[in-house]
Every structure is written in structure tokens, then in C-alpha cells.
Design a protein around this motif. Structure first.
Motif, PDB file in Angstrom:
ATOM      1  N   TYR A  47      -8.741   7.232  -0.461  1.00  0.00           N
ATOM      2  CA  TYR A  47      -8.701   5.822  -0.867  1.00  0.00           C
ATOM      3  C   TYR A  47      -7.480   5.546  -1.747  1.00  0.00           C
ATOM      4  N   GLY A  48      -6.943   4.347  -1.622  1.00  0.00           N
ATOM      5  CA  GLY A  48      -5.905   3.900  -2.550  1.00  0.00           C
ATOM      6  C   GLY A  48      -5.894   2.383  -2.611  1.00  0.00           C
ATOM      7  N   ASP A  49      -5.437   1.834  -3.713  1.00  0.00           N
ATOM      8  CA  ASP A  49      -5.290   0.378  -3.776  1.00  0.00           C
ATOM      9  C   ASP A  49      -3.894   0.042  -4.261  1.00  0.00           C
ATOM     10  N   ALA A  50      -3.646  -1.260  -4.447  1.00  0.00           N
ATOM     11  CA  ALA A  50      -2.279  -1.674  -4.769  1.00  0.00           C
ATOM     12  C   ALA A  50      -1.791  -1.046  -6.074  1.00  0.00           C
ATOM     13  N   ARG A  51      -2.698  -0.751  -7.005  1.00  0.00           N
ATOM     14  CA  ARG A  51      -2.273  -0.166  -8.285  1.00  0.00           C
ATOM     15  C   ARG A  51      -2.219   1.352  -8.242  1.00  0.00           C
ATOM     16  N   GLU A  52      -3.231   1.961  -7.677  1.00  0.00           N
ATOM     17  CA  GLU A  52      -3.330   3.428  -7.671  1.00  0.00           C
ATOM     18  C   GLU A  52      -3.402   3.922  -6.229  1.00  0.00           C
ATOM     19  N   HIS A  53      -2.312   4.462  -5.751  1.00  0.00           N
ATOM     20  CA  HIS A  53      -2.291   4.858  -4.337  1.00  0.00           C
ATOM     21  C   HIS A  53      -1.472   6.121  -4.111  1.00  0.00           C
ATOM     22  N   ALA A  54      -1.239   6.884  -5.152  1.00  0.00           N
ATOM     23  CA  ALA A  54      -0.326   8.025  -5.027  1.00  0.00           C
ATOM     24  C   ALA A  54      -0.801   9.008  -3.951  1.00  0.00           C
ATOM     25  N   ALA A  55      -2.074   9.359  -3.969  1.00  0.00           N
ATOM     26  CA  ALA A  55      -2.564  10.345  -2.996  1.00  0.00           C
ATOM     27  C   ALA A  55      -2.553   9.761  -1.590  1.00  0.00           C
ATOM     28  N   LEU A  56      -3.001   8.530  -1.462  1.00  0.00           N
ATOM     29  CA  LEU A  56      -3.002   7.895  -0.132  1.00  0.00           C
ATOM     30  C   LEU A  56      -1.584   7.849   0.435  1.00  0.00           C
ATOM     31  N   ALA A  57      -0.632   7.452  -0.394  1.00  0.00           N
ATOM     32  CA  ALA A  57       0.759   7.370   0.061  1.00  0.00           C
ATOM     33  C   ALA A  57       1.291   8.759   0.415  1.00  0.00           C
ATOM     34  N   TRP A  58       0.878   9.762  -0.345  1.00  0.00           N
ATOM     35  CA  TRP A  58       1.382  11.121  -0.106  1.00  0.00           C
ATOM     36  C   TRP A  58       0.946  11.632   1.266  1.00  0.00           C
ATOM     37  N   PHE A  59      -0.281  11.307   1.646  1.00  0.00           N
ATOM     38  CA  PHE A  59      -0.785  11.793   2.933  1.00  0.00           C
ATOM     39  C   PHE A  59      -0.380  10.902   4.110  1.00  0.00           C
ATOM     40  N   THR A  60      -0.188   9.619   3.869  1.00  0.00           N
ATOM     41  CA  THR A  60      -0.050   8.685   4.994  1.00  0.00           C
ATOM     42  C   THR A  60       1.245   7.877   4.994  1.00  0.00           C
ATOM     43  N   ASN A  61       1.952   7.856   3.900  1.00  0.00           N
ATOM     44  CA  ASN A  61       3.109   6.982   3.646  1.00  0.00           C
ATOM     45  C   ASN A  61       2.686   5.521   3.458  1.00  0.00           C
ATOM     46  N   PHE A  62       1.412   5.238   3.598  1.00  0.00           N
ATOM     47  CA  PHE A  62       0.934   3.853   3.497  1.00  0.00           C
ATOM     48  C   PHE A  62       0.703   3.481   2.038  1.00  0.00           C
ATOM     49  N   ILE A  63       1.265   2.350   1.657  1.00  0.00           N
ATOM     50  CA  ILE A  63       1.077   1.830   0.304  1.00  0.00           C
ATOM     51  C   ILE A  63       0.473   0.437   0.426  1.00  0.00           C
ATOM     52  N   PRO A  64      -0.750   0.245  -0.038  1.00  0.00           N
ATOM     53  CA  PRO A  64      -1.345  -1.092   0.063  1.00  0.00           C
ATOM     54  C   PRO A  64      -0.514  -2.094  -0.743  1.00  0.00           C
ATOM     55  N   ARG A  65      -0.024  -3.111  -0.080  1.00  0.00           N
ATOM     56  CA  ARG A  65       0.751  -4.138  -0.790  1.00  0.00           C
ATOM     57  C   ARG A  65      -0.155  -4.978  -1.671  1.00  0.00           C
ATOM     58  N   MET A  66      -1.393  -5.123  -1.239  1.00  0.00           N
ATOM     59  CA  MET A  66      -2.406  -5.786  -2.048  1.00  0.00           C
ATOM     60  C   MET A  66      -3.763  -5.206  -1.618  1.00  0.00           C
ATOM     61  N   ARG A  67      -4.758  -5.384  -2.434  1.00  0.00           N
ATOM     62  CA  ARG A  67      -6.119  -4.886  -2.167  1.00  0.00           C
ATOM     63  C   ARG A  67      -6.133  -3.373  -1.960  1.00  0.00           C
ATOM     64  N   TRP A  68      -6.834  -2.868  -0.907  1.00  0.00           N
ATOM     65  CA  TRP A  68      -7.064  -1.437  -0.765  1.00  0.00           C
ATOM     66  C   TRP A  68      -6.815  -0.974   0.661  1.00  0.00           C
ATOM     67  N   ALA A  69      -6.804   0.345   0.807  1.00  0.00           N
ATOM     68  CA  ALA A  69      -6.745   0.948   2.141  1.00  0.00           C
ATOM     69  C   ALA A  69      -7.433   2.307   2.075  1.00  0.00           C
ATOM     70  N   MET A  70      -7.904   2.783   3.220  1.00  0.00           N
ATOM     71  CA  MET A  70      -8.546   4.100   3.305  1.00  0.00           C
ATOM     72  C   MET A  70      -8.059   4.818   4.550  1.00  0.00           C
ATOM     73  N   ALA A  71      -7.685   6.083   4.386  1.00  0.00           N
ATOM     74  CA  ALA A  71      -7.385   6.925   5.537  1.00  0.00           C
ATOM     75  C   ALA A  71      -8.626   7.757   5.799  1.00  0.00           C
ATOM     76  N   LEU A  72      -9.100   7.733   7.038  1.00  0.00           N
ATOM     77  CA  LEU A  72     -10.345   8.414   7.407  1.00  0.00           C
ATOM     78  C   LEU A  72     -10.005   9.564   8.341  1.00  0.00           C
ATOM     79  N   PHE A  73     -10.135  10.771   7.826  1.00  0.00           N
ATOM     80  CA  PHE A  73      -9.802  11.965   8.605  1.00  0.00           C
ATOM     81  C   PHE A  73     -11.090  12.592   9.148  1.00  0.00           C
ATOM     82  N   PRO A  74     -11.193  12.788  10.441  1.00  0.00           N
ATOM     83  CA  PRO A  74     -12.335  13.536  10.975  1.00  0.00           C
ATOM     84  C   PRO A  74     -12.063  15.046  10.895  1.00  0.00           C
ATOM     85  N   ALA A  75     -13.070  15.857  11.169  1.00  0.00           N
ATOM     86  CA  ALA A  75     -12.860  17.308  11.127  1.00  0.00           C
ATOM     87  C   ALA A  75     -11.844  17.732  12.187  1.00  0.00           C
TER      88      ALA A  75
END
Lengths: 374, 370
Positions: A47-75
């Protein structure tokens, strides 16, 4: 350093595949696959949001410009990225990540669809403590008792303790941009401008150099405090102090900038010299902090929150603060932002540097704030 | 003596009327231009980090902000009895709840904070009930000062767009153009700006500026959204580099007609849903009814933070009503298959006989010959 968060991330946030290619992210997400396999988890949610997204960005390059985002990895199989944006905006969101399957988080069916692919078992989570209670409820409601959530923040923290070569290359570029912005700030001061104009010129310089985000703070009281931009002010004091942070391709660099001269400047520079001399790979951070000579003439500057630096990268504060009593060792192959600062009733002064030590123990100073200009 | 703002006084009155001992209002520091910042509403403070205000019904008002270094600035502006600036926000907040912990507490926007913070606060409150829209409700009608700030923000927005028309050239990158107009508006006093600006020969939507090099034939979309003294406004514009085809001109006229109908329909008491339907009508009549939904558009307008986001999104499902003095953006922005996405929008204040644009010059299709 906490600064004012903008209502939207400006600047070019597109995934730059030449600088951060897909195989870079394959290497990063391997730690997720490994953690899932090692723990018998069914999947991983980052999980990451517009303020705190370091881990999300590290794994996905995605940075939420506003609100939130989630990367969902299956096994096994490819991940899905849910962004809290309208379906209208999804084509633009897709340009920010290597993940091919990007969906609107406003349509919960996509989360349910991901859940349906999972076998029963725990789901590791990274960053989810920052999510709202409402989102938690939605997630746990969909997963049910068969897929309990397990905090896995250590997986990301451990992987990110040492920065990868491509990360360091990008931070070095960010450091060059922040250096240009600082020079522009000082040049504008030398032209007789007020401190607010100096900060605007620095911001513009960074944005013209493709910065994704620029944060500035200025002092309106001879360096005693730092404040965000406010309309209608035009302050020219004897001594000026500013702070500039620049984000480039997802990575931050920062600097303090001094203009005018202040009696504390020389002592502060001496403190920074001592700090740089004390930096040694593997040395406890508390020892490094202890090597800075105390200044009897003034108090530590309040903007520094009682420490002499911290790691910097995907966020402005990646942890490992250099303060008394900390036993964590100074890490190699990781950029630190160092600073020393003092303040008294008449004014304040802060000096800073961006540094890196390699595995052979060599110290590189990527940038150092220059002294004040008249 | 502290001079509390009118809305903080209204909050105290609300507590007395509804039998609560205290109010806890929170803000997460994200500065969303689409949402109410309840701490700003009650204290006039837009915090650098997270913030919360505790309003005791018969006691003091206490504002907690992060970081600690922001103490002097906040202390000079905040309309509260006590300010605590801290680097340890959750602990400081739960400590500051003090005597109100055992009382009946109304929370505002606590559910919009992180679960970690929300759990920590709720664990120490004996009786808490959520009223998440209370600040937005109380601030839904702009004060005269706020309306003046909105008007000034709109002056800045229009100046920003004029700047775009002056400086845009084929060969510029999107981010360079965005940097120029952002800087221009900062110098005019914009403390924040939700600025989207992008180009394509066939836009799917507006997005944040990227590295695209502008050229003849591009259609530039801009959503210019400066904030001045706590008031966001927004204007939406479409600019053609080179020549505009008759098709683009025809379809843009549809958006303008939609805008006109929306402004006429937006009288006090009107349902937001009916205003939205009035805006959709010209598009439906032209055969684009199937496109009046995502992903071909988002909403026909929306409230503007950070005081109040009411009347909320302009959708056909909304049950909200227009009220005199509300300020929001109305924008019939629309994807049309023959032309791509086009933008047309103004910030509107509701008057007794309909919506009035805050702009001196409403949106036109601007065509720049190169």
C-alpha cells in the motif's frame, strides 16, 4: 524533513524505462516472491498513498499523485495495481509503472477478482498501517477469515537498507538538480531579491530540470525558523535561510541554503566538518552524532528535530537518524543527508551535505551547501 | 485573549445542542483540493503535517500540529486557545485528549486518518461517534472573506492561462510549460495548485504534465487550480496548436452549451442531479448519451476544498441541493470519439437566480497559429 504536501504531484512521473528498466523491478520484486514462498503466504499487498509511498514506489515505480494505490501480488503470476482514481484516469496511471494490469480502485470488483485467484492463507502487507480504517474494513471484508493479514513491512525495509546502483545514480542526478536550485536561490539573493522570490526562482530552476516535486521553506526571521510559502510576503532580512528538496525520477535530494552572513555560520560549518570526518561505514550512528562538538554559544536548530541527518531516497526520511544513543551502523551504498545547525535569539544557521560510502570505505560527498553570500 | 473563528464558535454551539462534551477534528496533511480540511475550517491553520483540534464544549480549544518546528508560524495564526507543535503526533494527540477522554466526543474526519492513528485515538476515548461531514456542512456557504479569496484565486487562474497562451511554443516539453505557468501563479500568490496540463492529438483525458514535446496539431488540455488563502478554484481550458478542425469547433460548442444550461439550472434549491442532467442534455441530444459516464468523463463538476467540498460531485445520482453562496467548479469536460477529450469549465458561485462564473472571460476554444 517534513514539508507541505502539495494537492497534487506536479512534474513528469512517467516510468523512465531507460533509467529504471523492467529487470531492475524484477530484481526488487524477487524479495516479495521470496517472502511469499518462505512464509507460505497466499499473496502480498503493498500500500502507498500520496504522502507515504516509498515502498510502493520501490516495487512498482508507481507514485500516487493523490489518494492511494495498492499493488496486489499473487503467489504466482503477475500483479495487479489498483489506483484510487476514476477509470477515466487509468490510461495515464499506466504510464507510471511497469505493471501492465492497472485498474481503478473505485471499482472493488478488481480486488475481489484478485482475491478469487488466491488459495487460502495469510496475506503479507507492506505499508497498510497508513491506510484508512474504511479501506481496511473493505479489504478484510473481502479477504475474510481464510486470508488473514500479516504485517510484512520488514520485507521492504530490509531490502531497501542498501540502495541499488541505479537508485544511487538517480539520487546523484537529483543532487545535481538541487545544487543548481541552491545556486539559483543564492544568485537571486545577490541580486537583492526578497527570500520568497529566491525560493520561487529555486523552485522554477528545479522544475525546468524535470524535477517531479520541489519543496521549499524559507526563514523570515534571520534563520531562526523555517516556514512554507505564503502569499503576499516580501521578506529581506540580514541573514536568510532556506530549505530545498527535489524529487527526480522518484528519488529525493535536499539541501539547506544560506544567504547573507550570520555569526553562527562558522561554528555550524565546523560542526558539519566534524560530522563528515566522523562518518565511517559501519560506525554506530550515535557515535557519529557524538563526534560533533557541542556549541556553547547557541542551541541546536529546531528544524533539525534533534538529529544530524538520516538516510534519503524514495522518501525524504528513510530512517536511520543520526542522533545520540543510536547503535545502528552507518550503512554503505546508501545516501545520507547530513546537517548541522544552530540557533539563538538573533538568528540561525544550518549547513548540509549529501554523502555516500562505498564498500571499500570511501566517502563521496555528492553535494555540500555553500556558505552564505552577501 | 484568543479570537476563535466563527466556525469554531458554531462547533461549540453544535456540541451544546447535541449533547456532546467535545469535538475532535483531524486532517492528514494531504491537502486534497477535493475535500474539506476540518482543522482548517475550525482554526484557519493548514498544517505542514498531520493536525487535530480538540474543542471542549465548556473548555479550551487545543490545536496539535506536526512538525515541532512549525510552532511559531502556527502560534501566530491559529484561532485557538492553545497550540502544541510536535514531532511525535500520535502520542501528543492522545495525551492532549486529557479530560475529554471520558466524555462523549464527536469526531470529524478521524476515519480518514491512518488506521494506526485512528485506532490509537479510539482506544483512549470512551464514547466516540463519527460526524465526518460536519466541518464541510458548517463551511458549505463561503464567508465574504472566503469569497473574496476565491475571486482572487480565479484572477490568478485566468492569469495563469493567459501566460500559457503567451509562452507555449512547438518544441517545448509539457513539463516545461507546466513549470512556467505554475511559477507564474506562485508569484501571484498561489500557495498550492492542482495543475493538470497535457497534450495529445486525440486526448483520452487530462493528466499531469509529462515529457511530451509539443507540436502543431496538439490539443492542450489544462485544469488550472490555484489555491489562494485557503480557497481553491478551477478553470478548464482547451488550446489548439495550429489549426482547429471544424469538427473540433463544433464539438466544443456542445460543451459550451452544456455549461450554459448548467449555470441556468444551478439555482438555490435545485437538486445537483437535475443540474447534472441539464448539463448532459445537449450531449445526449447530439447522440453522445452513452459517453456521459466514466471513462469518457468523470463528473460534471465538484466542490472545492479546503473549507467545504459541498455541493459535492455533480452526478446524476447526487441527492445534494444547491444553496446560495456555495462555490464549486462546473465542467462539462468530455471525451468525444471524433475529437478526443475536450475541456471547458469555470468556478461558479450560486446566486439567487443561478450560477455566476467567477471568470472574467469564460472558456473558449483557443487556437494558436504556428
Amino acid at each position: 524533513m517534513l514539508t507541505v504536501h502539495p494537492s497534487i504531484m506536479l512534474g513528469s512521473y512517467l516510468w523512465d524505462e531507460e533509467r529504471l528498466p523492467r529487470d531492475e523491478f524484477d530484481a526488487r520484486t524477487a524479495v516479495i516472491r521470496d517472502a511469499i514462498a518462505a512464509n507460505g503466504w497466499s499473496g502480498m499487498l503493498v500500500y502507498g498513498d500520496a504522502r507515504e509511498h516509498a515502498a510502493l514506489a520501490w516495487f512498482t515505480n508507481f507514485i500516487p499523485r493523490m489518494r492511494w494505490a495498492m499493488a496486489l501480488f499473487p503467489a504466482s503470476g503477475q500483479p495487479v495495481l489498483l489506483a484510487s482514481m476514476s477509470s477515466r484516469d487509468i490510461p495515464a496511471m499506466k504510464t507510471m509503472t511497469w505493471i501492465g494490469d492497472v485498474k481503478s480502485g473505485w471499482e472493488w470488483k478488481w480486488f475481489e477478482q484478485w482475491r478469487a485467484t488466491l488459495s487460502d492463507g495469510p496475506i503479507g502487507t507492506i505499508g497498510l498501517a497508513e491506510a484508512t480504517p474504511l479501506l481496511w474494513k473493505q479489504i478484510t471484508g473481502s479477504l475474510g477469515a481464510a486470508l488473514p493479514l500479516v504485517a510484512a513491512d520488514d520485507v521492504a525495509a530490509t531490502a531497501r537498507t542498501v540502495q541499488r546502483p541505479r537508485e544511487i545514480s538517480v539520487i546523484k542526478e537529483a543532487a545535481q538538480i538541487v545544487k543548481r536550485a541552491r545556486q539559483a536561490f543564492q544568485d537571486e539573493w545577490a541580486r537583492g531579491s526578497d527570500i520568497e522570490t529566491c525560493a520561487l526562482v529555486a523552485e522554477r530552476t528545479a522544475r525546468d530540470n524535470a524535477a517531479q516535486d520541489v519543496r521549499t521553506l524559507v526563514s523570515r526571521d534571520n534563520g531562526r525558523t523555517l516556514q512554507p510559502f505564503a502569499p503576499g510576503l516580501s521578506t529581506r532580512t540580514e541573514k536568510g535561510l532556506g530549505y530545498i528538496a527535489v524529487k527526480y525520477l522518484g528519488y529525493w535530494a535536499d539541501t539547506y541554503v544560506q544567504v547573507g552572513t550570520e555569526p553562527l555560520d562558522r561554528t555550524v560549518e565546523a560542526q558539519l566538518d566534524a560530522l563528515l570526518a566522523a562518518v565511517t561505514a559501519g560506525r554506530p550512528l550515535g557515535e557519529i552524532a557524538g563526534a560533533v562538538p557541542a556549541a556553547e554559544i547557541a542551541a541546536p536548530h529546531p528544524v533539525l528535530s534533534g538529529h544530524f541527518g538520516r538516510r534519503i531516497g524514495s522518501s525524504l526520511n528513510e530512517g536511520s537518524e543520526i542522533r545520540t544513543g543510536v547503535s545502528t551502523p552507518f550503512a554503505t551504498d546508501t545516501v545520507y543527508s547530513l546537517h548541522a545547525g544552530l540557533c539563538d535569539e538573533d538568528g540561525g544557521s544550518v549547513a548540509s551535505a549529501l554523502v555516500l560510502t562505498d564498500r571499500d570505505g570511501r566517502l563521496s560527498v555528492l553535494d555540500r551547501s555553500a556558505g552564505g553570500v552577501a | 485573549m484568543t479570537v476563535e473563528n466563527e466556525r469554531l464558535k458554531a462547533a461549540r454551539a453544535w456540541l451544546a445542542e447535541h449533547g456532546y462534551d467535545a469535538m475532535l477534528a483531524c486532517a492528514d496533511g494531504q491537502n486534497s483540493f477535493l475535500e474539506s480540511n476540518s482543522v482548517y475550517v475550525f482554526t484557519d491553520i493548514r498544517s505542514i503535517g498531520r493536525s487535530a483540534v480538540i474543542i471542549a464544549k465548556d473548555g479550551p480549544s487545543t490545536l496539535i500540529v506536526e512538525p515541532a518546528y512549525d510552532s511559531d508560524r502556527v502560534g501566530a495564526i491559529a484561532s485557538v486557545d492553545r497550540v502544541i507543535a510536535t514531532d511525535a503526533f500520535p502520542q501528543t494527540l492522545t495525551d492532549a485528549l486529557g479530560a475529554v477522554k471520558s466524555g462523549r466526543v464527536a469526531t470529524v474526519a478521524l476515519t480518514k486518518q491512518s488506521k494506526a492513528l485512528s485506532d490509537a485515538v479510539l482506544a483512549c476515548l470512551r464514547r466516540a461517534e463519527a460526524f465526518d461531514s460536519l466541518a464541510a456542512e458548517m463551511a458549505r456557504i463561503r464567508t465574504q472573506d472566503e469569497l473574496n479569496a476565491s475571486r482572487q484565486a480565479n484572477v490568478i487562474a485566468e492569469s495563469g492561462y493567459r501566460r500559457l497562451l503567451e509562452v507555449v511554443r512547438p518544441g517545448m516539453r509539457e513539463f516545461e510549460l507546466a513549470a512556467d505557468i505554475y511559477d507564474h501563479m506562485r508569484r501571484l500568490g498561489a500557495e498550492d495548485n492542482f495543475l493538470l496540463m497535457s497534450a495529445s492529438q486525440h486526448n483520452l483525458a487530462v493528466r499531469a504534465a509529462g515529457r511530451r514535446i509539443l507540436d502543431r496539431g496538439d490539443i492542450i488540455l489544462s485544469e488550472i487550480t490555484p489555491c489562494y488563502k485557503g480557497q481553491f478554484v478551477q478553470i478548464c481550458r482547451t488550446t489548439v496548436l495550429g489549426e482547429a478542425s471544424p469538427m473540433v469547433r463544433d464539438k466544443y460548442a456542445l460543451l459550451k452549451e452544456s455549461m450554459l444550461r448548467g449555470m441556468e439550472a444551478a439555482v438555490p434549491g435545485a437538486l445537483v442531479a437535475d443540474v447534472t442532467k441539464a448539463m448532459n442534455a445537449p450531449l445526449v441530444e447530439a447522440g453522445y448519451g452513452d459517453y456521459c459516464r466514466p471513462p469518457y468523463m468523470r463528473v460534471r463538476g465538484h466542490g472545492l476544498g479546503i473549507t467545504s467540498n459541498l455541493p459535492g460531485d455533480l452526478t446524476v445520482d447526487s441527492t445534494n441541493r444547491m444553496e446560495e453562496g456555495m462555490v464549486f467548479v462546473m465542467h462539462p469536460n468530455q471525451y468525444i470519439p471524433e475529437t478526443g477529450y475536450l475541456m471547458c469549465g469555470e468556478s461558479i458561485v450560486i446566486s439567487h437566480n443561478g450560477g455566476i462564473s467567477l471568470s472574467e472571460k469564460d472558456a473558449e476554444l483557443d487556437v494558436l497559429a504556428f
